[in-house]
Design a protein around this motif. Structure first.
Motif, mmCIF file in Angstrom:
data_model
loop_
_atom_site.group_PDB
_atom_site.id
_atom_site.type_symbol
_atom_site.label_atom_id
_atom_site.label_comp_id
_atom_site.label_asym_id
_atom_site.label_seq_id
_atom_site.Cartn_x
_atom_site.Cartn_y
_atom_site.Cartn_z
ATOM 1 N N TYR A 16 46.228 42.131 41.331
ATOM 2 C CA TYR A 16 46.689 40.684 41.297
ATOM 3 C C TYR A 16 47.489 40.420 40.106
ATOM 4 C CZ TYR A 16 43.639 39.102 45.393
ATOM 5 O OH TYR A 16 43.196 38.927 46.633
ATOM 6 N N ALA A 19 50.943 42.209 40.185
ATOM 7 C CA ALA A 19 51.766 41.174 41.281
ATOM 8 C C ALA A 19 52.363 40.110 40.651
ATOM 9 C CB ALA A 19 50.862 40.876 42.378
ATOM 10 N N ASP A 23 55.962 38.678 40.275
ATOM 11 C CA ASP A 23 56.509 37.045 40.495
ATOM 12 C C ASP A 23 57.324 36.699 39.237
ATOM 13 O OD1 ASP A 23 55.476 37.126 42.978
ATOM 14 O OD2 ASP A 23 53.491 36.336 42.488
ATOM 15 N N THR A 141 59.771 40.623 45.306
ATOM 16 C CA THR A 141 58.952 40.025 46.276
ATOM 17 C C THR A 141 58.115 40.945 47.126
ATOM 18 O OG1 THR A 141 60.394 37.888 46.465
ATOM 19 C CG2 THR A 141 58.927 38.218 48.175
ATOM 20 N N ASP A 142 58.784 41.759 47.604
ATOM 21 C CA ASP A 142 58.058 42.749 48.593
ATOM 22 C C ASP A 142 56.956 43.535 47.631
ATOM 23 O OD1 ASP A 142 59.505 42.122 50.396
ATOM 24 O OD2 ASP A 142 60.959 43.625 50.653
ATOM 25 N N ARG A 145 53.930 40.997 47.118
ATOM 26 C CA ARG A 145 53.154 40.879 48.427
ATOM 27 C C ARG A 145 52.498 42.058 48.647
ATOM 28 N NH1 ARG A 145 57.511 39.761 51.723
ATOM 29 N NH2 ARG A 145 57.446 37.780 51.018
ATOM 30 N N ARG A 148 49.405 42.262 46.253
ATOM 31 C CA ARG A 148 48.223 41.373 46.792
ATOM 32 C C ARG A 148 47.501 41.724 48.220
ATOM 33 N NH1 ARG A 148 52.306 37.758 44.720
ATOM 34 N NH2 ARG A 148 51.298 36.736 42.868
ATOM 35 N N ARG A 149 48.472 42.270 49.034
ATOM 36 C CA ARG A 149 47.840 42.730 50.340
ATOM 37 C C ARG A 149 46.886 43.741 50.089
ATOM 38 N NH1 ARG A 149 52.448 44.232 52.999
ATOM 39 N NH2 ARG A 149 52.918 42.122 53.473
#
Length: 200
Positions: A16, A19, A23, A141-142, A145, A148-149
């Motif tokens: 996280y 990530a 961001d 962004t990818d 994401r 996080r996934r």
């Protein structure tokens, strides 16, 4: 065997956190709508340095986990999340570098006498910067994401409970390895003794 309870939570927090760095950079890089919104070279240089810094951070995370040779842990899902994000960070860096070259061109000819050819070249450079920064933002962004996934799917079932589950019920995305099971004992084999001799 070392008790790794809570390690999955720490790995999740790490994913996280990285990530969040993606961001943060995404919010700093904007797509220019007009030539007047183009970033100056100092800002663009900082963005490029941040992108390469992300790649270094991701590779450091991978090296740290690869070096951790613990038979109780399977950090494959975490490592894969970081290497996948590194691929996207690499693509973003490549695209931003293309935009960077165009910004250098615009800086180089900023004070040159206006001609139709130069005007067309400046417009083409602007369009390239616009296109490339949009791709960079998509890549960032990818990557965020995906991290996080991966964090959301990382299983944190404690090792003791994991050992008690049947083989089909065990999650495939756990970072815990089961302790090796000792082979089942086979039938006891007696020593080979010669048959008794019968007296005559």
């Amino acid at each position: 065997m070392t008790d790794h309870t809570g390690r999955a939570g720490l790995e999740r927090e790490g994913l996280y956190a990285v990530a969040h760095e993606f961001d943060k950079l995404h919010s700093e890089i904007s797509v220019p709508g007009t030539p007047s919104e183009l970033p100056d070279l100092a800002s663009a240089s900082k963005h490029l340095a941040s992108l390469t810094g992300l790649i270094k951070d991701l590779s450091d995370e991978v090296v740290f986990r690869v070096a951790e040779d613990d038979p109780g842990l399977d950090l494959g899902p975490v490592i894969y999340a970081y290497t996948s994000a590194a691929s996207l960070a690499g693509q973003a860096t490549e695209n931003y570098t293309e935009a960077y070259v165009q910004l250098g061109f615009l800086r180089r000819y900023a004070d040159a006498p206006e001609t139709k050819e130069l005007r067309d070249a400046r417009h083409a450079a602007f369009l390239i910067v616009q296109e490339r920064t949009e791709i960079v933002r998509d890549d960032l962004t990818d990557a965020a994401r995906g991290l996080r996934r991966s964090a959301d799917r990382l299983d944190g079932t404690p090792p003791r409970i994991l050992a008690a589950l049947s083989r089909s019920a065990r999650p495939t995305n756990s970072i815990y390895r089961l302790p090796p099971q000792a082979p089942a004992p086979g039938p006891t084999q007696l020593a080979d003794t010669p048959a008794p001799r019968h007296a005559r």
